[in-house]
Design a protein around this motif. Structure first.
Motif, PDB file in Angstrom:
ATOM      1  N   THR A 220     -48.495   9.816  -9.463  1.00  0.00           N
ATOM      2  CA  THR A 220     -47.756   9.299  -8.824  1.00  0.00           C
ATOM      3  C   THR A 220     -47.700  10.130  -7.140  1.00  0.00           C
ATOM      4  O   THR A 220     -49.101  10.385  -7.046  1.00  0.00           O
ATOM      5  CB  THR A 220     -45.931  10.493  -9.071  1.00  0.00           C
ATOM      6  OG1 THR A 220     -44.784   9.660  -8.815  1.00  0.00           O
ATOM      7  CG2 THR A 220     -46.682  12.590  -8.879  1.00  0.00           C
ATOM      8  N   GLY A 221     -46.938  10.026  -6.197  1.00  0.00           N
ATOM      9  CA  GLY A 221     -47.208  10.276  -5.368  1.00  0.00           C
ATOM     10  C   GLY A 221     -47.390   9.484  -4.070  1.00  0.00           C
ATOM     11  O   GLY A 221     -47.670   8.091  -5.297  1.00  0.00           O
ATOM     12  N   PRO A 222     -47.489   9.708  -3.066  1.00  0.00           N
ATOM     13  CA  PRO A 222     -48.883   8.718  -1.831  1.00  0.00           C
ATOM     14  C   PRO A 222     -49.929   7.837  -2.897  1.00  0.00           C
ATOM     15  O   PRO A 222     -50.191   7.015  -2.792  1.00  0.00           O
ATOM     16  CB  PRO A 222     -49.526   9.478  -0.495  1.00  0.00           C
ATOM     17  CG  PRO A 222     -48.384  10.378  -1.321  1.00  0.00           C
ATOM     18  CD  PRO A 222     -48.026  10.583  -2.173  1.00  0.00           C
ATOM     19  N   ALA A 223     -50.874   8.051  -4.005  1.00  0.00           N
ATOM     20  CA  ALA A 223     -51.602   8.247  -4.113  1.00  0.00           C
ATOM     21  C   ALA A 223     -51.733   7.285  -5.656  1.00  0.00           C
ATOM     22  O   ALA A 223     -52.699   6.725  -6.164  1.00  0.00           O
ATOM     23  CB  ALA A 223     -52.656   9.054  -4.003  1.00  0.00           C
ATOM     24  N   GLY A 224     -49.746   7.393  -6.323  1.00  0.00           N
ATOM     25  CA  GLY A 224     -50.284   7.014  -7.506  1.00  0.00           C
ATOM     26  C   GLY A 224     -48.929   5.259  -7.839  1.00  0.00           C
ATOM     27  O   GLY A 224     -49.293   5.240  -6.634  1.00  0.00           O
ATOM     28  N   ASN A 225     -48.803   5.240  -8.643  1.00  0.00           N
ATOM     29  CA  ASN A 225     -48.502   3.829  -9.911  1.00  0.00           C
ATOM     30  C   ASN A 225     -46.683   4.527  -9.881  1.00  0.00           C
ATOM     31  O   ASN A 225     -45.710   2.920  -9.458  1.00  0.00           O
ATOM     32  CB  ASN A 225     -48.743   3.451 -10.812  1.00  0.00           C
ATOM     33  CG  ASN A 225     -50.468   3.646 -10.800  1.00  0.00           C
ATOM     34  OD1 ASN A 225     -50.689   3.418  -9.942  1.00  0.00           O
ATOM     35  ND2 ASN A 225     -51.327   3.888 -11.172  1.00  0.00           N
ATOM     36  N   THR A 251     -43.094   8.800  -2.950  1.00  0.00           N
ATOM     37  CA  THR A 251     -43.656   7.462  -2.297  1.00  0.00           C
ATOM     38  C   THR A 251     -42.760   6.770  -1.389  1.00  0.00           C
ATOM     39  O   THR A 251     -43.397   5.827  -0.890  1.00  0.00           O
ATOM     40  CB  THR A 251     -43.480   6.542  -4.227  1.00  0.00           C
ATOM     41  OG1 THR A 251     -42.460   6.874  -4.209  1.00  0.00           O
ATOM     42  CG2 THR A 251     -44.557   7.473  -4.699  1.00  0.00           C
ATOM     43  N   ASP A 252     -41.333   6.662  -1.141  1.00  0.00           N
ATOM     44  CA  ASP A 252     -40.815   5.574  -0.283  1.00  0.00           C
ATOM     45  C   ASP A 252     -41.335   6.097   1.215  1.00  0.00           C
ATOM     46  O   ASP A 252     -40.960   5.272   2.446  1.00  0.00           O
ATOM     47  CB  ASP A 252     -39.099   6.107  -0.453  1.00  0.00           C
ATOM     48  CG  ASP A 252     -38.026   7.352  -0.280  1.00  0.00           C
ATOM     49  OD1 ASP A 252     -39.684   7.879  -0.580  1.00  0.00           O
ATOM     50  OD2 ASP A 252     -37.376   7.255  -0.704  1.00  0.00           O
ATOM     51  N   LEU A 253     -41.853   7.345   1.703  1.00  0.00           N
ATOM     52  CA  LEU A 253     -42.227   7.611   2.804  1.00  0.00           C
ATOM     53  C   LEU A 253     -43.398   7.842   3.135  1.00  0.00           C
ATOM     54  O   LEU A 253     -44.072   7.944   3.787  1.00  0.00           O
ATOM     55  CB  LEU A 253     -41.892   9.506   2.774  1.00  0.00           C
ATOM     56  CG  LEU A 253     -40.491   9.364   3.032  1.00  0.00           C
ATOM     57  CD1 LEU A 253     -40.119  11.617   2.972  1.00  0.00           C
ATOM     58  CD2 LEU A 253     -39.481   9.473   3.930  1.00  0.00           C
ATOM     59  N   ASP A 254     -44.148   7.203   2.115  1.00  0.00           N
ATOM     60  CA  ASP A 254     -45.517   6.409   2.130  1.00  0.00           C
ATOM     61  C   ASP A 254     -46.597   7.421   3.051  1.00  0.00           C
ATOM     62  O   ASP A 254     -46.499   7.326   4.111  1.00  0.00           O
ATOM     63  CB  ASP A 254     -45.436   5.335   3.842  1.00  0.00           C
ATOM     64  CG  ASP A 254     -47.290   4.343   3.372  1.00  0.00           C
ATOM     65  OD1 ASP A 254     -47.547   4.627   3.106  1.00  0.00           O
ATOM     66  OD2 ASP A 254     -47.289   3.682   4.409  1.00  0.00           O
ATOM     67  N   GLY A 255     -46.112   8.636   2.477  1.00  0.00           N
ATOM     68  CA  GLY A 255     -47.343   9.834   3.049  1.00  0.00           C
ATOM     69  C   GLY A 255     -48.361   9.672   1.968  1.00  0.00           C
ATOM     70  O   GLY A 255     -49.361   8.839   1.920  1.00  0.00           O
ATOM     71  N   GLN A 256     -49.284  10.884   2.467  1.00  0.00           N
ATOM     72  CA  GLN A 256     -50.914  11.305   2.009  1.00  0.00           C
ATOM     73  C   GLN A 256     -51.462  12.161   2.179  1.00  0.00           C
ATOM     74  O   GLN A 256     -50.420  13.166   2.307  1.00  0.00           O
ATOM     75  CB  GLN A 256     -51.694  10.847   3.379  1.00  0.00           C
ATOM     76  CG  GLN A 256     -51.657   9.014   3.517  1.00  0.00           C
ATOM     77  CD  GLN A 256     -52.663   8.769   5.151  1.00  0.00           C
ATOM     78  OE1 GLN A 256     -51.889   8.860   6.536  1.00  0.00           O
ATOM     79  NE2 GLN A 256     -54.100   9.425   4.870  1.00  0.00           N
ATOM     80  N   LEU A 257     -52.355  12.626   0.618  1.00  0.00           N
ATOM     81  CA  LEU A 257     -52.577  14.352   0.619  1.00  0.00           C
ATOM     82  C   LEU A 257     -54.094  14.217   0.807  1.00  0.00           C
ATOM     83  O   LEU A 257     -54.937  13.073   0.224  1.00  0.00           O
ATOM     84  CB  LEU A 257     -52.074  14.346  -0.651  1.00  0.00           C
ATOM     85  CG  LEU A 257     -52.804  15.752  -1.372  1.00  0.00           C
ATOM     86  CD1 LEU A 257     -52.182  17.240  -0.254  1.00  0.00           C
ATOM     87  CD2 LEU A 257     -52.010  16.405  -2.383  1.00  0.00           C
ATOM     88  N   ILE A 258     -54.572  14.770   1.271  1.00  0.00           N
ATOM     89  CA  ILE A 258     -56.285  14.536   1.579  1.00  0.00           C
ATOM     90  C   ILE A 258     -56.556  15.919   2.281  1.00  0.00           C
ATOM     91  O   ILE A 258     -56.232  17.453   2.321  1.00  0.00           O
ATOM     92  CB  ILE A 258     -56.221  14.121   3.746  1.00  0.00           C
ATOM     93  CG1 ILE A 258     -56.195  13.239   3.269  1.00  0.00           C
ATOM     94  CG2 ILE A 258     -58.503  13.946   3.746  1.00  0.00           C
ATOM     95  CD1 ILE A 258     -55.702  12.615   4.608  1.00  0.00           C
ATOM     96  N   ALA A 267     -51.604  17.074   4.618  1.00  0.00           N
ATOM     97  CA  ALA A 267     -50.312  16.242   4.022  1.00  0.00           C
ATOM     98  C   ALA A 267     -49.659  15.218   5.590  1.00  0.00           C
ATOM     99  O   ALA A 267     -49.103  16.023   6.462  1.00  0.00           O
ATOM    100  CB  ALA A 267     -49.341  17.135   3.217  1.00  0.00           C
ATOM    101  N   THR A 268     -49.201  14.471   5.120  1.00  0.00           N
ATOM    102  CA  THR A 268     -48.566  13.257   6.095  1.00  0.00           C
ATOM    103  C   THR A 268     -47.089  12.193   5.443  1.00  0.00           C
ATOM    104  O   THR A 268     -47.146  11.586   4.550  1.00  0.00           O
ATOM    105  CB  THR A 268     -49.053  12.394   6.644  1.00  0.00           C
ATOM    106  OG1 THR A 268     -49.645  10.741   6.097  1.00  0.00           O
ATOM    107  CG2 THR A 268     -50.639  12.862   7.438  1.00  0.00           C
ATOM    108  N   VAL A 269     -46.120  11.826   6.226  1.00  0.00           N
ATOM    109  CA  VAL A 269     -45.161  11.272   5.838  1.00  0.00           C
ATOM    110  C   VAL A 269     -44.914  10.853   7.588  1.00  0.00           C
ATOM    111  O   VAL A 269     -44.761  10.664   8.319  1.00  0.00           O
ATOM    112  CB  VAL A 269     -43.836  12.423   5.281  1.00  0.00           C
ATOM    113  CG1 VAL A 269     -44.381  12.834   4.161  1.00  0.00           C
ATOM    114  CG2 VAL A 269     -43.429  13.265   6.304  1.00  0.00           C
TER     115      VAL A 269
END
Length: 424
Positions: A220-225, A251-258, A267-269
């Motif tokens: 789930t989350g930014p990289a999930g389904n 997910t609705d905030l189109d974030g990233q985890l790097i 982390a970004t939003v």
């Protein structure tokens, strides 16, 4: 042996034979020539070469006469191509394996996996599938037997590879995960509702950080389904992280985890017209918030963590529209730099302060703070110079992977100076 001037040889021969030349004297002249051959074998070997080679041979010897140093031997060809040259073409050939390469994933410059199948690209039924792996950058491949489950119909699309490293891999097929932790020597099967830790690690950062809806192991989350109002940051095998990022990574905030190679977590939003970035220097023990970047849509971090960039393009934008802005992180401030090419489709950060870029018309190259450097040798090697766009991926060891349907180009090196290999 001292070299003798050819003109002197023939002059001496002419002076001795001309006054007495007659048929009986021919034998005497031949005797003298044979005697001379015994004493000057090297010279007369050169004379013979001249007579056979014609005028071209005369020029070669004349040039050598003016330069008495030994000729420099030509360098032998090397096994490895030079950086910047055209890609070396390699086809994946595995004994006993038929079908097309449906998926190919490298984890670093040497280790990779390839999935083959024989099914129709539209129906994905009546298929035979096989797996192969390489440990030498695609020079050789070794077949890995898949369980019979791998041949199930997949009406929803082809199977996919979820890679952790050169020994741990998941083949996602139908409603099952086929998992190996020993390089393909054995597999275990798991339902998609219960992904094992190896599968979860394939979705996570390099040291196992991931986003997960509370109470589940689903991706789930930014990289999930899937999605949930507020996913948790977890570390695979250790549970939920105590100090959660000070932003909502839903997910609705189109974030990233790097996670970069220096151990930092990013982390970004995207909120409103800007992107907010938070970073942890101590593996999620504490967090600090960086200034919002107005207009930015995506964060890029080099594999070694030395450079961070914000860009106003994301991987879902295939329009090739103009206005590709770039900001560089300078301390804790964002400073705008020269923009990306107008036709940029995908972009990723590499080490040494460069960005790897692909364009809407089959172009590929590198952005630098001083401008864009095109890699024409790469474009010319894909599908006969097709203008179909490519995607770009940068692996943790700074290897660049360019992908176009049916072909992958692997670039190993630093910045634009890379040795390219085309694998198909």
């Amino acid at each position: 042996m001292r070299e003798t001037d050819l003109n002197d040889v023939f002059a001496e021969f002419e002076a001795r034979t001309a006054p007495t030349f007659r048929p009986p004297g021919l034998a005497t002249a031949q005797h003298r020539v044979r005697d001379r051959r015994r004493h000057r074998r090297a010279l007369l070997a050169g004379v013979a070469a001249l007579l056979l080679a014609g005028p071209g041979g005369v020029y070669a010897v004349a040039g050598r006469d003016g330069d008495r140093t030994s000729p420099t031997p030509a360098p032998s060809p090397t096994a490895s191509p030079s950086p910047g040259g055209p890609p070396v073409a390699r086809r994946i050939a595995v004994p006993g394996v038929t079908g097309e390469v449906r998926d190919l994933r490298f984890v670093d410059s040497r280790h990779g996996w390839a999935l083959f199948d024989t099914c129709d690209a539209r129906a994905f039924t009546d298929c035979r599938r096989a797996l192969a792996r390489t440990e030498d950058g695609g020079v050789t491949w070794r077949k890995t037997a898949l369980p019979a489950t791998a041949n199930r119909p997949t009406p929803g699309g082809p199977p996919r590879l979820e890679v952790v490293d050169g020994r741990r891999l998941t083949v996602a097929v139908d409603s099952r995960y086929l998992v190996t932790t020993d390089g393909g020597a054995s597999f275990t099967e798991h339902p998609v509702t219960a992904p094992p830790s190896t599968t979860q690690l394939a979705w996570a950062t390099r040291s196992g950080f991931s986003l997960r809806c509370p109470g589940t192991n689903a991706r789930t989350g930014p990289a999930g389904n899937g999605g949930c109002p507020r996913p948790d940051l977890v570390r695979i095998g250790q549970g939920t992280v105590a100090a959660q990022p000070p932003v909502n990574l839903g997910t609705d905030l189109d974030g990233q985890l790097i996670e970069s190679g220096d151990g930092r977590l990013w982390a970004t939003v995207r909120e409103g017209a800007g992107m907010t970035v938070v970073v942890s220097d101590d593996r999620a023990a504490t967090w600090r918030k960086l200034p919002t970047v107005p207009g930015a849509r995506r964060l890029l971090v080099s594999p070694d963590g030395a450079h961070a960039w914000a860009v106003d393009i994301d991987q879902s934008d295939y329009s090739g529209s103009a206005g590709k802005r770039v900001w560089a992180l300078d301390g804790d401030r964002w400073r705008e730099r020269i923009g990306l090419p107008d036709d940029t489709v995908t972009v990723e950060a590499v080490n040494a302060g460069f960005l790897a870029v692909t364009g809407a018309y089959g172009t590929a190259g590198f952005w630098t703070p001083a401008g864009y450097v095109d890699s024409g040798e790469v474009r010319g090697s894909l599908r006969g110079g097709s203008e179909e766009s490519m995607s770009v991926e940068v692996l943790p060891d700074d290897t660049v992977v360019l992908h176009q349907p049916g072909a992958w180009i692997i670039g190993v090196g630093t910045g634009p100076q890379r040795v390219w290999t085309r694998i198909s």
